[in-house]
Enzyme design. Structure first.
Site, mmCIF file in Angstrom:
data_model
loop_
_atom_site.group_PDB
_atom_site.id
_atom_site.type_symbol
_atom_site.label_atom_id
_atom_site.label_comp_id
_atom_site.label_asym_id
_atom_site.label_seq_id
_atom_site.Cartn_x
_atom_site.Cartn_y
_atom_site.Cartn_z
ATOM 1 N N ASP A 38 51.283 32.749 33.023
ATOM 2 C CA ASP A 38 50.956 33.992 33.733
ATOM 3 C C ASP A 38 51.199 35.167 32.797
ATOM 4 O OD1 ASP A 38 50.569 34.497 37.016
ATOM 5 O OD2 ASP A 38 51.132 36.283 35.878
ATOM 6 N N ASN A 91 42.743 29.680 36.718
ATOM 7 C CA ASN A 91 42.798 30.363 38.009
ATOM 8 C C ASN A 91 43.140 31.846 37.896
ATOM 9 O OD1 ASN A 91 43.621 30.532 41.033
ATOM 10 N ND2 ASN A 91 45.501 31.018 39.903
ATOM 11 N N TYR A 162 33.123 41.709 40.073
ATOM 12 C CA TYR A 162 33.813 40.484 40.528
ATOM 13 C C TYR A 162 32.776 39.420 40.893
ATOM 14 C CZ TYR A 162 37.197 37.638 43.192
ATOM 15 O OH TYR A 162 37.995 36.614 43.669
ATOM 16 N N LYS A 166 32.318 35.872 38.987
ATOM 17 C CA LYS A 166 32.528 34.614 39.715
ATOM 18 C C LYS A 166 31.248 33.763 39.752
ATOM 19 C CE LYS A 166 36.939 35.036 40.712
ATOM 20 N NZ LYS A 166 37.932 34.141 40.086
ATOM 21 N N ILE A 195 41.695 34.102 51.294
ATOM 22 C CA ILE A 195 42.948 33.351 51.311
ATOM 23 C C ILE A 195 44.116 34.340 51.343
ATOM 24 C CG2 ILE A 195 44.337 31.614 50.112
ATOM 25 C CD1 ILE A 195 41.535 30.589 50.955
ATOM 26 N N THR A 197 46.886 35.856 50.156
ATOM 27 C CA THR A 197 47.677 36.026 48.934
ATOM 28 C C THR A 197 47.820 37.529 48.683
ATOM 29 O OG1 THR A 197 45.868 36.255 47.347
ATOM 30 C CG2 THR A 197 46.500 33.992 47.936
HETATM 31 N N1 LIG Z 1 42.910 35.314 47.546
HETATM 32 C C1 LIG Z 1 41.631 35.166 47.803
HETATM 33 O O1 LIG Z 1 41.166 35.421 48.913
HETATM 34 C C2 LIG Z 1 40.700 34.641 46.750
HETATM 35 C C3 LIG Z 1 39.397 34.291 47.142
HETATM 36 C C4 LIG Z 1 38.523 33.787 46.187
HETATM 37 C C5 LIG Z 1 38.930 33.632 44.878
HETATM 38 N N2 LIG Z 1 40.188 33.999 44.527
HETATM 39 C C6 LIG Z 1 40.563 33.815 43.138
HETATM 40 O O2 LIG Z 1 41.700 32.994 43.081
HETATM 41 C C7 LIG Z 1 42.435 33.293 41.888
HETATM 42 C C8 LIG Z 1 43.887 33.552 42.250
HETATM 43 O O3 LIG Z 1 43.927 34.638 43.142
HETATM 44 P P1 LIG Z 1 45.188 34.957 44.085
HETATM 45 O O4 LIG Z 1 44.627 35.368 45.382
HETATM 46 O O5 LIG Z 1 46.175 33.873 44.005
HETATM 47 O O6 LIG Z 1 45.707 36.284 43.355
HETATM 48 P P2 LIG Z 1 47.158 36.805 42.952
HETATM 49 O O7 LIG Z 1 46.948 38.229 42.603
HETATM 50 O O8 LIG Z 1 48.144 36.441 44.003
HETATM 51 O O9 LIG Z 1 47.498 35.956 41.645
HETATM 52 C C9 LIG Z 1 46.794 36.140 40.445
HETATM 53 C C10 LIG Z 1 47.732 35.814 39.293
HETATM 54 O O10 LIG Z 1 46.968 35.925 38.079
HETATM 55 C C11 LIG Z 1 47.765 36.599 37.120
HETATM 56 N N3 LIG Z 1 46.895 37.255 36.138
HETATM 57 C C12 LIG Z 1 46.107 38.330 36.315
HETATM 58 N N4 LIG Z 1 45.504 38.667 35.180
HETATM 59 C C13 LIG Z 1 45.910 37.776 34.249
HETATM 60 C C14 LIG Z 1 45.659 37.602 32.857
HETATM 61 N N5 LIG Z 1 44.851 38.441 32.192
HETATM 62 N N6 LIG Z 1 46.241 36.571 32.214
HETATM 63 C C15 LIG Z 1 47.083 35.738 32.874
HETATM 64 N N7 LIG Z 1 47.383 35.865 34.178
HETATM 65 C C16 LIG Z 1 46.805 36.882 34.854
HETATM 66 C C17 LIG Z 1 48.582 37.596 37.920
HETATM 67 O O11 LIG Z 1 49.738 38.025 37.196
HETATM 68 C C18 LIG Z 1 48.904 36.790 39.166
HETATM 69 O O12 LIG Z 1 50.120 36.075 39.029
HETATM 70 C C19 LIG Z 1 41.723 34.477 41.235
HETATM 71 O O13 LIG Z 1 40.858 34.012 40.220
HETATM 72 C C20 LIG Z 1 40.915 35.055 42.383
HETATM 73 O O14 LIG Z 1 39.800 35.759 41.932
HETATM 74 C C21 LIG Z 1 41.092 34.496 45.420
#
Ligand SMILES: NC(=O)c1ccc[n+]([C@@H]2O[C@H](COP(=O)([O-])OP(=O)(O)OC[C@H]3O[C@@H](n4cnc5c(N)ncnc54)[C@H](O)[C@@H]3O)[C@@H](O)[C@H]2O)c1
Length: 255
Positions: A38, A91, A162, A166, A195, A197
């Site tokens: 991370d 991710n 975004y 994606k 989701i 989060t």
């Molecule tokens: N939460 C949702 O509804 C949702 C829906 C579709 C897709 N996603 C995707 O799922 C993935 C995780 O999302 P989440 O909801 O857990 O988000 P989150 O913000 O809770 O976690 C994302 C993590 O990625 C880390 N991060 C960000 N930029 C980074 C970088 N340059 N290098 C390394 N780490 C980095 C952050 O520090 C964080 O710990 C993402 O790719 C997001 O686009 C999330």
């Protein structure tokens, strides 16, 4: 019962929060040794403490997926500690609001915001894959899962960079699956819906009712819903699955 990832070495980027943290924990429960990567060291440390408290094995690595040197070192750390890389879950990602482009239309987004979004959410995935594929091919195979989104399948308002990134992750996943299939590497993508989060907290606070009205199951998913799908894609149970997207969205894209 045999655990799904017994003895495998797995890497999770963005493992310090949300979906990445949950997946790290579920992978460890299924017997894998986890490298939690991370941008945030304290966040990655917190995840490995949770894994260790549950009896699992994990190490933390600080890595920004946009920085070539850090990605090289991240993959090297996996191989140095655990001897190989069997499963990689790419991710790490940011939302429009994180690059200062929340709610903006295509004509309004700045070049800087566009570039940052693509750098993290698309080029970052490619950069990680580049090094993961080298490690996996050197050992005779492996499995990669990339996080796309429902925004990789359909357009969403106010999130154009975004959505573009994606969609790109799905194209990259398909291309990599074809390019590398003969070397024993499978590559798939997971497409989460909304989701619960930290990433969606702000949008839910602003327009939660509107969002839930678009989800046939009328609830947010939980991070474990995605983790279970990723673990299956990483396991030998999905041995003939490559180049596909597994959508986990409570029915959002079914309509
Ligand atoms: N939460 C949702 O509804 C949702 C829906 C579709 C897709 N996603 C995707 O799922 C993935 C995780 O999302 P989440 O909801 O857990 O988000 P989150 O913000 O809770 O976690 C994302 C993590 O990625 C880390 N991060 C960000 N930029 C980074 C970088 N340059 N290098 C390394 N780490 C980095 C952050 O520090 C964080 O710990 C993402 O790719 C997001 O686009 C999330």
């Amino acid at each position: 019962m045999t655990r799904l990832l017994e003895g495998k070495s797995a890497l999770v980027t963005g493992g310090g929060s949300g979906i990445g943290r949950a997946t790290s924990i579920v992978m460890a429960r299924e017997g894998a040794f986890i490298t939690v990567a991370d941008l945030s060291g304290p966040a990655a440390d917190e995840t490995i403490e949770l894994i260790r408290a549950a009896g699992g094995e994990a190490q933390a690595v600080v890595a920004d997926v946009t920085k070539p040197d850090e990605v090289t070192a991240m993959v090297a750390a996996v191989v140095t500690t655990y001897g190989r890389l069997d499963c990689a879950y790419n991710n790490a990602g940011v939302a429009a609001v994180h690059v200062g482009a929340g709610g903006q239309r295509v004509g309004d987004i700045s070049q800087q915001a566009w570039d940052r979004m693509l750098a993290v959410n698309l080029t970052g995935v490619w950069l990680c894959m580049k090094h993961e594929l080298a490690a996996m091919e050197g050992q005779g195979g492996g499995v990669i899962v990339n996080t796309s989104s429902i925004a990789g399948l359909v357009g969403l308002p106010g999130s154009n960079a975004y959505v573009a990134a994606k969609h790109g992750v799905i194209g990259l996943t398909r291309a990599a699956a074809i390019d590398h299939a003969a070397t024993g590497v499978r590559v798939n993508a997971v497409c989460p819906g909304y989701i619960e989060t930290p990433m969606v907290a702000e949008a839910m606070a602003r327009r939660g009712d509107q969002i839930l009205a678009t989800v046939p199951m009328r609830r947010l998913g939980i991070a474990d819903d995605i983790a279970e799908a990723v673990v299956w894609l990483c396991s030998d149970r999905s041995g003939f699955v490559t180049g596909t997207t597994l959508t986990v969205d409570g029915g959002y894209t079914a309509g």
